[in-house]
Enzyme design. Structure first.
Site, PDB file in Angstrom:
ATOM      1  N   SER A 127       0.831  -1.207   0.000  1.00 49.04           N
ATOM      2  CA  SER A 127       0.000   0.000   0.000  1.00 49.04           C
ATOM      3  C   SER A 127       0.860   1.251   0.000  1.00 49.04           C
ATOM      4  O   SER A 127       1.964   1.264   0.560  1.00 49.04           O
ATOM      5  CB  SER A 127      -0.887  -0.004   1.247  1.00 49.04           C
ATOM      6  OG  SER A 127      -1.503   1.245   1.443  1.00 49.04           O
ATOM      7  N   TYR A 151      -1.763   0.307  10.213  1.00 47.43           N
ATOM      8  CA  TYR A 151      -2.000  -0.393   8.948  1.00 47.43           C
ATOM      9  C   TYR A 151      -0.791  -0.237   8.024  1.00 47.43           C
ATOM     10  O   TYR A 151      -0.250  -1.218   7.511  1.00 47.43           O
ATOM     11  CB  TYR A 151      -3.255   0.155   8.271  1.00 47.43           C
ATOM     12  CG  TYR A 151      -3.390  -0.276   6.828  1.00 47.43           C
ATOM     13  CD1 TYR A 151      -3.563  -1.614   6.502  1.00 47.43           C
ATOM     14  CD2 TYR A 151      -3.331   0.654   5.792  1.00 47.43           C
ATOM     15  CE1 TYR A 151      -3.667  -2.022   5.178  1.00 47.43           C
ATOM     16  CE2 TYR A 151      -3.440   0.256   4.475  1.00 47.43           C
ATOM     17  CZ  TYR A 151      -3.609  -1.079   4.175  1.00 47.43           C
ATOM     18  OH  TYR A 151      -3.703  -1.479   2.855  1.00 47.43           O
ATOM     19  N   LYS A 155       2.098  -3.124   6.708  1.00 45.59           N
ATOM     20  CA  LYS A 155       2.471  -3.389   5.318  1.00 45.59           C
ATOM     21  C   LYS A 155       3.982  -3.236   5.116  1.00 45.59           C
ATOM     22  O   LYS A 155       4.611  -4.041   4.420  1.00 45.59           O
ATOM     23  CB  LYS A 155       1.714  -2.449   4.382  1.00 45.59           C
ATOM     24  CG  LYS A 155       0.218  -2.736   4.266  1.00 45.59           C
ATOM     25  CD  LYS A 155      -0.038  -4.062   3.572  1.00 45.59           C
ATOM     26  CE  LYS A 155      -1.506  -4.254   3.244  1.00 45.59           C
ATOM     27  NZ  LYS A 155      -1.755  -5.557   2.589  1.00 45.59           N
TER      28      LYS A 155
END
Length: 338
Positions: A127, A151, A155
């Protein structure tokens, strides 16, 4: 001989669209999904779209090592595309441990099972959140990585682990794909984004307001240093993204080593730009109110996708108006999802 590709999270939004692109490119997708944010009903839709048999789908979790070992033993799997994981910025701030468990631990279990099975071709769904708030846009792949939320950190942790793995053992073919803001739906209107519960992303929220399921859109922040005060993102059509995964898979199958690429359009659009395009698509106004900023959000970013074009021959082709038209076709035809 067709190559079978294990698609973790393959019943989800991006995974299901990628299964279409895989099938159309001559690959055989095998889906592993725990249906935490997806539906097994997508399989019948995939069969209708591709005109092929529905993909083999196994219900299970990527953290289940025994299940993964059985899958690799029972099927001639030549590559893995790894989507399975949690993906909401706000939820990751509220419950970071679940993100590290699902996203980091799950990815490590998968890589260990692949190594044991001798499968060393891996496409990872990363991402653009790994960049955090960028110094400037467009963002190249060598920009600093400083994610602003759990988040994004999850990643980046997986990227670093997979990078270390690829450098430590010969034979790995790993592509880390940093994508920006996937939106839209398949042009058939048969599959699209249907988050369970309250949407965390802009497009499904706008769609649900337009179809009458929600009274209004809350725009998270109207005082950013952007042209209209709302957040600016690089919105990329989910089918462009799916085709990017196929291009990355073809490259990985032919080239050993590690590859990190942005998948985006190279253009920024604000929240209000998306709302205006959606209003054109659905022919009605979308009520909205300006609310406070969300923790962990950054004001603006968009991709430099030139490396993906140079290395893969891939570039995004679909416009914001097409993204919104396809989203509206899906939402209006399937107001309750699958």
């Amino acid at each position: 001989m067709k190559i079978s590709v294990l698609v973790t999270g393959g019943a989800g939004y991006i995974g299901s669209h990628t299964c279409i692109a895989l099938a159309e490119a001559g690959f055989t997708p095998i889906i592993l999904d725990n249906y935490g944010n997806s539906s097994p009903k997508v399989m019948e839709r995939l069969a209708r779209i591709t005109g092929q048999a529905a993909p083999l789908a196994i219900e299970g979790d990527v953290r289940d090592r025994a299940l993964l070992d059985r899958l690799f033993a029972e099927h001639e799997i030549g590559a893995v595309i790894h989507f399975a994981g949690l993906k909401a910025v706000g939820d990751s701030v509220a419950d970071p441990l679940s993100y590290y468990d699902n996203n980091v631990y799950g990815s490590l279990v998968l890589a260990a099972a692949m190594r044991s099975a001798g499968v060393r071709t891996l496409i990872f769904s990363s991402s653009a959140t790994v960049y955090g708030e960028p110094d400037e846009s467009p963002i190249p792949e060598d920009a600093p990585t400083r994610p602003a939320n759990p988040y994004g950190r999850s990643k980046l942790m997986v990227e670093e682990a997979y990078g270390d793995l690829g450098r430590s053992e010969p034979g790995w073919r790993i592509a880390l794909l940093r994508y920006f803001n996937p939106v839209g739906a398949h042009e058939s209107g048969l599959i699209g984004e249907h988050p369970q519960g309250k949407p965390n992303n802009l497009m499904p929220f706008v769609s649900q307001v337009a179809v009458g399921q929600r009274p209004h859109l809350t725009v998270h922040g109207g005082d950013y240093p952007t042209p209209d005060g709302t957040g600016v993102r690089d919105y990329v059509h989910v089918m462009d993204l799916a085709e990017g995964h196929v291009a990355a898979l073809r490259h990985a199958l032919a080239h050993e080593g590690l590859l990190t690429l942005n998948l985006g359009t190279g253009r920024g659009g604000s929240v209000l730009d998306v709302v205006a395009a959606f209003e054109r698509a659905c022919g009605k106004s979308v009520p909205r109110v300006i609310g406070p900023r969300r923790p962990g959000d950054v004001p603006a970013y968009w991709a430099d996708p030139s490396a993906a074009k140079a290395v893969l021959g891939w570039e995004a082709r679909r416009s914001l108006d097409q993204m919104c038209a396809d989203s509206w076709r899906w939402q209006s035809g399937n107001p309750n999802g699958y």
